[in-house]
Design a protein around this motif. Sequence first.
Motif, PDB file in Angstrom:
ATOM      1  N   PRO A  29       0.719  -1.225   0.081  1.00 10.08           N
ATOM      2  CA  PRO A  29       0.143  -0.039  -0.046  1.00 10.08           C
ATOM      3  C   PRO A  29       0.975   1.174  -0.076  1.00 10.08           C
ATOM      4  N   ARG A  30       1.968   1.065   0.470  1.00  9.45           N
ATOM      5  CA  ARG A  30       2.997   2.299   0.588  1.00  9.45           C
ATOM      6  C   ARG A  30       3.178   2.677  -1.021  1.00  9.45           C
ATOM      7  N   ARG A  31       3.111   1.921  -1.861  1.00  8.39           N
ATOM      8  CA  ARG A  31       3.401   2.110  -3.252  1.00  8.39           C
ATOM      9  C   ARG A  31       1.973   2.441  -4.107  1.00  8.39           C
ATOM     10  N   GLY A  32       1.104   2.419  -3.235  1.00  5.58           N
ATOM     11  CA  GLY A  32      -0.342   2.414  -4.028  1.00  5.58           C
ATOM     12  C   GLY A  32      -0.862   1.270  -4.435  1.00  5.58           C
ATOM     13  N   GLN A  33      -0.189   0.120  -4.123  1.00  6.40           N
ATOM     14  CA  GLN A  33      -0.523  -1.146  -4.656  1.00  6.40           C
ATOM     15  C   GLN A  33      -1.489  -2.003  -3.892  1.00  6.40           C
ATOM     16  N   MET A  34      -2.930  -1.433  -3.988  1.00  5.63           N
ATOM     17  CA  MET A  34      -3.663  -2.064  -3.093  1.00  5.63           C
ATOM     18  C   MET A  34      -4.211  -3.510  -3.547  1.00  5.63           C
ATOM     19  N   HIS A  35      -4.481  -3.585  -4.764  1.00  4.24           N
ATOM     20  CA  HIS A  35      -4.984  -5.118  -5.139  1.00  4.24           C
ATOM     21  C   HIS A  35      -3.689  -5.959  -4.743  1.00  4.24           C
ATOM     22  N   LEU A  40      -1.583 -10.579  -1.621  1.00  7.09           N
ATOM     23  CA  LEU A  40      -0.862 -11.242  -0.860  1.00  7.09           C
ATOM     24  C   LEU A  40      -1.206 -11.362   0.480  1.00  7.09           C
ATOM     25  N   LEU A  41      -1.867 -10.367   0.934  1.00  9.02           N
ATOM     26  CA  LEU A  41      -2.130 -10.730   2.329  1.00  9.02           C
ATOM     27  C   LEU A  41      -3.219 -11.936   2.449  1.00  9.02           C
ATOM     28  N   ALA A  42      -4.116 -12.200   1.387  1.00 10.03           N
ATOM     29  CA  ALA A  42      -5.064 -13.362   1.468  1.00 10.03           C
ATOM     30  C   ALA A  42      -4.150 -14.387   1.145  1.00 10.03           C
ATOM     31  N   ASP A  92       3.315 -21.293  -5.103  1.00  5.07           N
ATOM     32  CA  ASP A  92       4.435 -20.894  -5.910  1.00  5.07           C
ATOM     33  C   ASP A  92       4.026 -19.344  -6.744  1.00  5.07           C
ATOM     34  N   GLY A  93       2.664 -19.259  -7.055  1.00  2.00           N
ATOM     35  CA  GLY A  93       2.274 -18.393  -7.438  1.00  2.00           C
ATOM     36  C   GLY A  93       2.371 -16.886  -6.661  1.00  2.00           C
ATOM     37  N   ALA A  94       1.788 -17.175  -5.276  1.00  2.00           N
ATOM     38  CA  ALA A  94       2.115 -15.927  -4.493  1.00  2.00           C
ATOM     39  C   ALA A  94       3.563 -15.629  -4.243  1.00  2.00           C
ATOM     40  N   ILE A  95       4.322 -16.595  -4.251  1.00  2.00           N
ATOM     41  CA  ILE A  95       5.928 -16.195  -3.903  1.00  2.00           C
ATOM     42  C   ILE A  95       6.094 -15.474  -5.306  1.00  2.00           C
ATOM     43  N   GLU A 102       5.434 -11.817 -10.846  1.00  2.00           N
ATOM     44  CA  GLU A 102       4.113 -11.960 -11.642  1.00  2.00           C
ATOM     45  C   GLU A 102       3.579 -10.555 -11.193  1.00  2.00           C
ATOM     46  N   SER A 103       2.419 -10.032 -11.706  1.00  2.00           N
ATOM     47  CA  SER A 103       1.697  -8.711 -11.556  1.00  2.00           C
ATOM     48  C   SER A 103       0.005  -9.099 -11.450  1.00  2.00           C
ATOM     49  N   VAL A 104      -0.570  -8.229 -10.801  1.00  2.00           N
ATOM     50  CA  VAL A 104      -2.055  -8.113 -10.890  1.00  2.00           C
ATOM     51  C   VAL A 104      -2.522  -6.821 -11.446  1.00  2.00           C
ATOM     52  N   LYS A 105      -4.001  -7.207 -11.756  1.00  2.31           N
ATOM     53  CA  LYS A 105      -4.502  -6.076 -12.505  1.00  2.31           C
ATOM     54  C   LYS A 105      -5.083  -5.326 -11.196  1.00  2.31           C
ATOM     55  N   GLY A 106      -5.060  -4.028 -11.418  1.00  5.63           N
ATOM     56  CA  GLY A 106      -5.661  -3.024 -10.481  1.00  5.63           C
ATOM     57  C   GLY A 106      -4.845  -2.214  -9.576  1.00  5.63           C
TER      58      GLY A 106
END
Length: 106
Positions: A29-35, A40-42, A92-95, A102-106
Amino acid sequence: LVRSLRAASDTGAVETIALCLESFGVLAPRRGQMHRALHLLAASEQTRLRADIPRVPAEQRDWDQNVAVVRETLEPEVFERVWQEGAGLDQDGAIRLALGEESVKG
């Protein structure tokens, strides 16, 4: 943090993997990457649940506060959808997501 996550992944240290995923989720979140944070938290939460690794009370308070920071920035339905996506990541995907491979949309 990157070295710790790589080493934990190599050795199968599940608790350290969960802690590292959570740490990356707290930093996002410090980088504005809420998604990304929520994914990662989930994923960290699911890693703990699968391995039966509960949080101690002090960790739980911090966890609740960190999730609340992200929750406040997203609409409830978006929060739920993104949480489910993160919870559905395999380890592995989470890591890879935590390491920026890897990246996420949002």
